[in-house]
Design a protein around this motif. Structure first.
Motif, short mmCIF file in Angstrom:
data_model
loop_
_atom_site.label_atom_id
_atom_site.label_comp_id
_atom_site.label_asym_id
_atom_site.label_seq_id
_atom_site.Cartn_x
_atom_site.Cartn_y
_atom_site.Cartn_z
N GLY B 362 0.84 -1.20 0.00
CA GLY B 362 0.00 0.00 0.00
C GLY B 362 0.87 1.23 0.00
O GLY B 362 2.07 1.16 -0.25
N THR B 363 0.25 2.37 0.33
CA THR B 363 1.01 3.62 0.28
C THR B 363 1.76 3.82 1.60
O THR B 363 1.22 3.60 2.67
N TYR B 364 2.99 4.23 1.50
CA TYR B 364 3.81 4.56 2.67
C TYR B 364 4.70 5.73 2.27
O TYR B 364 5.29 5.74 1.20
N ARG B 365 4.77 6.70 3.15
CA ARG B 365 5.50 7.96 2.93
C ARG B 365 6.52 7.89 1.79
O ARG B 365 7.50 7.15 1.87
N GLY B 366 6.28 8.68 0.79
CA GLY B 366 7.15 8.69 -0.38
C GLY B 366 6.55 7.92 -1.53
O GLY B 366 6.78 8.25 -2.69
N VAL B 367 5.77 6.91 -1.25
CA VAL B 367 5.07 6.07 -2.23
C VAL B 367 5.88 5.86 -3.52
O VAL B 367 5.82 6.68 -4.43
N ALA B 368 6.59 4.80 -3.62
CA ALA B 368 7.33 4.42 -4.82
C ALA B 368 8.54 5.32 -5.10
O ALA B 368 9.53 4.88 -5.67
N ARG B 369 8.46 6.57 -4.67
CA ARG B 369 9.56 7.48 -5.04
C ARG B 369 10.85 7.21 -4.29
O ARG B 369 11.93 7.39 -4.88
N PRO B 370 10.83 6.76 -3.04
CA PRO B 370 12.12 6.39 -2.43
C PRO B 370 12.84 5.32 -3.27
O PRO B 370 14.05 5.38 -3.46
N SER B 371 12.07 4.37 -3.78
CA SER B 371 12.67 3.33 -4.62
C SER B 371 13.10 3.89 -5.96
O SER B 371 14.20 3.58 -6.45
N ALA B 372 12.24 4.69 -6.57
CA ALA B 372 12.56 5.27 -7.88
C ALA B 372 13.82 6.13 -7.78
O ALA B 372 14.72 6.06 -8.63
N VAL B 373 13.88 6.94 -6.73
CA VAL B 373 15.02 7.85 -6.59
C VAL B 373 16.28 7.07 -6.23
O VAL B 373 17.39 7.42 -6.66
N PHE B 374 16.13 6.00 -5.47
CA PHE B 374 17.30 5.15 -5.21
C PHE B 374 17.89 4.67 -6.54
O PHE B 374 19.09 4.81 -6.79
N SER B 375 17.05 4.15 -7.42
CA SER B 375 17.55 3.64 -8.70
C SER B 375 18.11 4.76 -9.57
O SER B 375 19.21 4.66 -10.11
N GLN B 376 17.31 5.82 -9.66
CA GLN B 376 17.72 6.94 -10.52
C GLN B 376 19.05 7.54 -10.07
O GLN B 376 19.96 7.75 -10.87
N GLU B 377 19.19 7.76 -8.78
CA GLU B 377 20.37 8.45 -8.28
C GLU B 377 21.57 7.52 -8.12
O GLU B 377 22.72 7.96 -8.21
N ARG B 378 21.31 6.23 -7.87
CA ARG B 378 22.43 5.28 -7.92
C ARG B 378 22.94 5.23 -9.36
O ARG B 378 24.14 5.21 -9.61
N LEU B 379 22.01 5.21 -10.30
CA LEU B 379 22.41 5.14 -11.71
C LEU B 379 23.24 6.37 -12.08
O LEU B 379 24.26 6.24 -12.77
N MET B 380 22.83 7.54 -11.63
CA MET B 380 23.59 8.75 -11.95
C MET B 380 25.03 8.61 -11.46
O MET B 380 25.99 8.97 -12.16
N ASP B 381 25.21 8.08 -10.26
CA ASP B 381 26.56 7.90 -9.74
C ASP B 381 27.31 6.80 -10.49
O ASP B 381 28.52 6.92 -10.73
N ASP B 382 26.60 5.74 -10.84
CA ASP B 382 27.27 4.67 -11.58
C ASP B 382 27.72 5.16 -12.96
O ASP B 382 28.79 4.81 -13.44
N ILE B 383 26.89 6.00 -13.58
CA ILE B 383 27.29 6.57 -14.88
C ILE B 383 28.49 7.50 -14.69
O ILE B 383 29.49 7.42 -15.41
#
Ligand SMILES: Cc1cc2nc3c(=O)[nH]c(=O)nc-3n(C[C@H](O)[C@H](O)[C@H](O)COP(=O)(O)OP(=O)(O)OC[C@H]3O[C@@H](n4cnc5c(N)ncnc54)[C@H](O)[C@@H]3O)c2cc1C
Lengths: 289, 780
Positions: B362-383
């Protein structure tokens, strides 16, 4: 999360407590600080039919009796932190207490409760094993003296018989100068350990004359490192070869694996913490040399 | 005095509600006790997946007190229906009490009632649920394995829904790319864990045929609507009250089957019924969160420009679809937000929700975005690492700088301070970056610095929900403002306050518009009897839309006050200014009338009103969100120190630079940010809801489910930019969730930086860190 129904009996003195425990046998349990028993009852993992509240019993002494330090079963964990005898003779004990839970837990929890509960990662069972303590188990039939190495049989399982309770724990006072350390690794401050190691060393000048090493978290009971303890004896203050001894100890253990730590991680941790505790105990010896 | 009297909006006012909350005067769901009340305990499934053969209730007969028991046979046909109107989505319902099958450990199978909670708990233990086990679908891989039977009859597979979103020419971006970087990132399953669990009390009054339901919920009106539809009762005769709510965090931002069931039980038994969730139930059977896997493929030019992004997103949804955001909500949100704060115009995301035998997501503070931002921002650093670029420089090269900006999916971003926030953070961290570099000489103690740069779409309005086709349907927030004859003000707010400081911030907003003191404004909320219809508090909308509604409604009243004052002072309304409890005449500041006198004229001495003016001082406003919402932005940074031989990590510093537009109250904003960050730290380092292979839950108490605790949390530094949005009445953007969105990514990047490795998953606990640092240890 409410306990199953139970009877409550407040014992007025030791004889009363032992009589009640004898009467209830398997259905009775002492209630000390309640810090382990009450959560277990709320989760219905424990459902004693009768609680014998022993908190009014005068089992609260920490005192020297000849060659031993006598610790009453109801001594609360926080007491060790300011006890001069503990600091002087059992430095690893003192360090271990800092790792037990949080202040409220240390204000309520008792040594009798901790060792009778026998959580595999609890500090005080490990300390009993480290310092070769003797546990006094009393019943209406009299007292039994049980060596710590014979007391802890498995996770949450001890040598206590129905109708018996711990009344005291005796720690032999080391004959020589003693240093020691206890280091624990958990995720958060106050958590039960992923692994911890305690070391007690005795000294003649700059030389180690006696050594004990214990670890908990690896298996269902705390483990003494008897094989490597002998390797420490005779070593010098500045060359304990702690890293090698730690590795060697770790290699004798096949730790459990679960979601808080893999077996390989725990094994490595035991080696590393053994090294650190030995080095710290040597450092203490150096500072007080 | 009046012209320069201080504004209440933006003032550091201590929260009014804290007096109640900190003095023990607050009244929570468990404080509600009604005469004749029955207590409900649920008998819950022990088997993760199975056919119910029999529910043996004969043991109840042996008890020496009365009990009532209900099973799925009694409630047959009553269920939670949470369907998103996508043709690809497979339909399912969650029965109020399991019917025929159980699909996760903890699913409610029977409701047992007795006259006190000890008795109902003892009685529930007497039930024996005989289940014939079915093969368990325990992982995302198993959910995609066509050989395993679907969880629901009539389904073709355990892929609940799979869809695509795209924009721009991805093939061209790929062809133009000098670097193609592909990575898979994983976030663990979590529970939501407010300090107070859930709970419901219901009572049906036969005399006036009104059903009253008290629930620890964030959305009383939606609970009312759902109960009305499911139990076929007139909505006008249902009252839902959310008393003081001890934290929600989105967990209480869905309607649960037990809310309907307890209401039904109260009607069935003719007695008030109460159910208070315990911690174990909360952990295994309310809702779970996160549990994502994302595979991202980035196309990057030789000079380090992002050209395009391809994403494959899976969410382990657990067994059921939750109301009103549905199981398509979580993965869909990732697809929608992955473009983030960076400028690129080719994108394609495939997202799916997978059904497994676990508690529903269900919904929990941040809703999907903590996960999305983890991937997006890890990817930015990996690039950045692969291209040999500094993480700040690489982001600054790609960050969006011109507004409004239309992103690759057609969403328009309103102005923000993306680049400025990055630049400020770069300055704030200069010393830590140097220390991290220096620590690389050591194989035992490493320091790492990591950042997360993100935007958050907040204050979603109706158009956003229409696009999503979820049962939420509507996005406005309502406020009714009323002034009493003594000049004091009541706000009836469609929001529910469970930690957001709304009883203070909304009073500040009304006070500025009406020229009164915030302390003379009483904010009521959480009761459908007194508050106008609204969808509740969630989605970072309270300040922006609730504040907007209060502001606009208050201005309507202010207009009337000015007209009355002008009439009494024989001038024109535009000559009147309301401040400090008085109506002043602009041109002659020594001439004023107390606002309380105007209020009295409006409601009691109505003969003093201007000719033709009707009595009364009240106004209502429903404030809807902008088409694409308004975008808040932030940069989070973590500085970690790692003891390599033990894997023990210490968080040395956590810094936030954020921009939520107009700040209503800096104390509240900082509090929201810090609370969110702590939860994000929980996601990053500690919290992990673990199931074994048979989908038996292993972390069912706080001994095993590790929440972040005070000793592990450093001081959280918060810095602000303030870029008001033109899209909401006060210029405020949403901020309630932002704090929780960045930490997993920032800490993940800090660990990667410290150890010189790629970090692919959370939580980064001691065990994980130790395994990540193998390359730094001498071979054993
Ligand atoms: C949040 C939390 C964190 C904790 N963290 C730690 C930790 O880090 N390390 C740690 O070691 N402990 C920890 N504990 C447990 C704590 O130390 C307990 O106090 C201790 O384990 C039991 O002591 P007690 O006096 O509370 O015993 P009780 O809970 O009263 O009893 C425990 C068991 O021992 C039996 N018992 C009690 N006294 C006697 C006796 N004299 N003879 C025979 N049987 C007896 C009881 O019948 C029961 O079975 C924690 C507890 C909590 C709640």
């Amino acid at each position: 999360m409410r306990p199953a129904s139970f009877g409550y009996h407040k014992a007025t003195d030791l004889a009363h407590a032992l009589a009640l425990l004898a009467e209830f046998g398997d259905d009775g349990r002492p209630l000390a600080g309640g810090q382990s028993l009450v959560p277990m009852m709320n989760l219905r993992l424990a459902r004693p039919a009768h609680l014998v509240d022993i908190n009014a019993l005068p089992l609260t002494a920490i005192e020297r009796r000849g060659d031993v330090l006598h610790v009453g079963a109801l001594v609360r964990h926080h007491r060790y932190l300011s006890d001069p005898l503990i600091a002087a003779h059992f430095p690893a004990f003192l360090e271990a207490v800092h790792w037990i839970g949080h202040p409220t837990i240390r204000n309520h929890g008792s040594i009798g409760g901790s060792i009778s509960h026998a959580d595999p990662t609890a500090e005080l069972p490990a300390i009993c094993l480290l310092y070769d303590a003797t546990i006094i188990a009393s019943s209406t039939g009299g007292d039994r003296r049980i060596a710590a190495r014979d007391f802890f049989l498995g996770a949450y399982v001890t040598a206590l018989q129905p109708g018996e309770m711990v009344t005291a724990v005796e720690f032999p006072i080391p004959p020589a100068k003693s240093t020691g350390a206890f280091i624990e690794l958990g995720e958060r401050r106050g958590d039960f350990a992923i692994a911890s190691v305690g070391v007690a060393l005795q000294w003649s000048g700059r030389q180690i004359t006696g050594a004990a090493v214990v670890c908990c978290g690896a298996r269902l009971v705390p483990i003494r490192a008897s094989e490597v303890e002998n390797l420490l004896i005779g070593r010098q203050l500045d060359a304990p070869d702690a890293a090698a001894i730690g590795r060697r100890f770790a290699n004798t253990i096949e730790p459990v694996s679960d979601h808080s730590g893999s077996s390989a991680y725990r094994k490595h941790l035991i080696g590393e913490l053994t090294r650190r505790t030995i080095e710290r105990a040597c450092q203490q010896a150096l500072e007080t040399a | 005095m009046k012209a320069d009297s201080p504004k209440h909006i933006g003032a550091r006012i201590q929260r009014f509600e804290d007096v109640r909350l900190l003095s023990g005067a607050a009244r929570y769901i468990d404080d509600i006790r009604l005469p004749g009340m029955l207590h409900c305990t649920f008998a819950r499934a022990h088997t993760a997946h199975g056919t119910i053969l029999e529910i043996d209730t004969s043991g109840l007969a042996d008890l020496d007190y009365p009990t009532w028991v209900f099973t799925g046979k009694d409630t047959a046909g009553l269920s939670m229906k949470a369907h998103q109107d996508y043709p690809e989505m497979q339909y399912s319902e969650q029965p109020l009490l399991a019917e025929g099958k159980v699909r996760f450990v903890g699913e409610a199978v029977a409701a047992v009632l007795a006259e006190d909670a000890y008795k109902s708990e003892d009685a529930a233990e007497q039930l024996f649920i005989d289940c014939d086990p079915l093969p368990v679908v325990g992982t995302m891989a198993q959910a995609r394995d066509a050989s395993l039977p679907p969880l629901f009859d009539g389904w073709h597979s355990n892929v609940i829904v799979q869809r695509q979103m795209k924009g721009g020419d991805l093939e061209a971006a790929k062809a133009a790319a000098a670097h193609i970087i592909k990575r898979t990132y994983r976030n663990q399953r979590q529970a939501g864990v407010p300090m107070e669990g859930r709970g419901v009390v219901a009572h049906y009054n036969n005399a006036d045929r009104v059903l009253t339901v008290w629930s620890s919920t964030q959305m009383p009106h939606l609970v009312r609507t759902y109960i009305s539809e499911e139990l076929d009762l007139p909505e006008s005769r249902i009252r839902v009250v959310a008393p003081d709510v001890g934290g929600g965090f989105g967990v209480k931002g869905q309607v649960f089957g037990d809310e309907v069931l307890i209401a039904w039980l109260a009607m069935k038994t003719g007695r008030p019924v109460k159910w208070i969730e315990d911690r174990r139930e909360h952990l295994i059977a309310s809702i779970h969160a996160r549990d994502h896997e994302h595979t991202l493929e980035a196309y990057v030019s030789a000079d380090g420009r992002l050209l395009g992004l391809k994403a494959d997103i899976s969410v382990d949804n657990g067994a059921y679809s939750t109301y009103p955001f549905t199981s398509a909500g979580e993965p869909g949100m990732v697809g929608k937000v992955l473009p983030g704060p960076y400028d690129f115009q080719a994108y394609e995301a495939t997202f799916r929700a997978l059904a497994t035998n676990k508690c529903s997501i269900g919904t929990y503070r941040g809703v999907a975005r903590p996960s999305a931002v983890f991937s997006q921002e890890r990817l930015m650093d990996d690039i950045a690492a692969e291209l040999g670029l500094d993480p700040f420089e690489f982001r600054l090269k790609n960050i969006i700088r011109e507004f409004p900006y239309k992103n690759v999916l057609g969403f328009t971003y309103d102005p923000g301070s993306y680049a400025e926030s990055l630049e400020l953070m770069q300055t704030l961290l200069a010393d830590d970056v140097a220390a991290a570099k220096a620590s690389h000489a050591s194989d035992t103690t490493r320091v790492g610095v990591g950042i997360a740069c993100f935007i958050e779409q907040t204050a979603h309005g109706t158009p956003d929900f229409t696009r999503r086709r979820t049962p939420i349907e509507t996005g406005y927030i309502a406020a009714r403002v009323e002034m009493a004859p003594d000049g004091t003000v009541t706000i009836d707010l469609g929001l529910q306050n469970h930690g957001q400081g709304l009883e203070t911030t909304m009073a500040q907003v009304a006070a500025d518009a009406l020229g009164v003191l915030p302390s003379s404004v009483y904010v009521r909320h959480g009761d459908t009897l007194t508050t106008p219809y609204s969808v509740g508090t969630w989605g970072s909308r309270g300040g922006a839309l609730g504040g907007g509604a209060v502001h606009v409604a208050s201005l309507k009243i202010a207009e009337k006050l000015k007209a009355i004052a002008a009439h009494l002072m024989q001038t024109t309304p535009d000559e009147i200014e309301l401040a400090d409890g008085q109506a002043y005449m602009r041109s002659a500041e020594d001439r004023f009338i107390p606002i309380s006198k105007l209020a009295r004229a409006a409601l009691r001495n109505v003969d003093q009103l201007p000719p033709g003016m009707l009595p009364g001082l009240e106004a209502e406003q429903r404030q809807d969100g902008p088409r694409d919402g308004t975008y808040a932005n932030a940069v989070h940074a973590a500085v970690v120190e790692i003891d390599v031989p033990t894997g023990k990590m210490q968080l040395k510093r956590f810094v936030v630079v954020e921009d939520c537009g107009t700040i209503l109250n800096p104390l509240v904003v900082d509090g929201q940010v810090r609370g969110g960050v702590v939860q994000g730290i929980g996601s990053a380092m500690f919290e992990h809801f673990v199931y074994d292979e048979e989908c038996q839950p292993l972390t069912t108490s706080f001994a095993d489910y590790l929440m972040p605790l005070a000793p592990e949390i450093p001081n959280i530094e918060v810095h602000h930019f303030e870029t008001p949005t033109p899209l909401t009445p006060l210029g405020a953007k949403g901020l309630g969730e932002g704090g929780a969105i960045g930490p997993a990514a920032a800490i993940g990047n800090a660990v990667a930086n410290a150890l010189g490795v790629e970090v692919r998953e959370t939580p980064l606990n001691a065990n994980a860190i130790w395994h990540l640092s193998a390359h730094l240890r001498p071979a054993e």
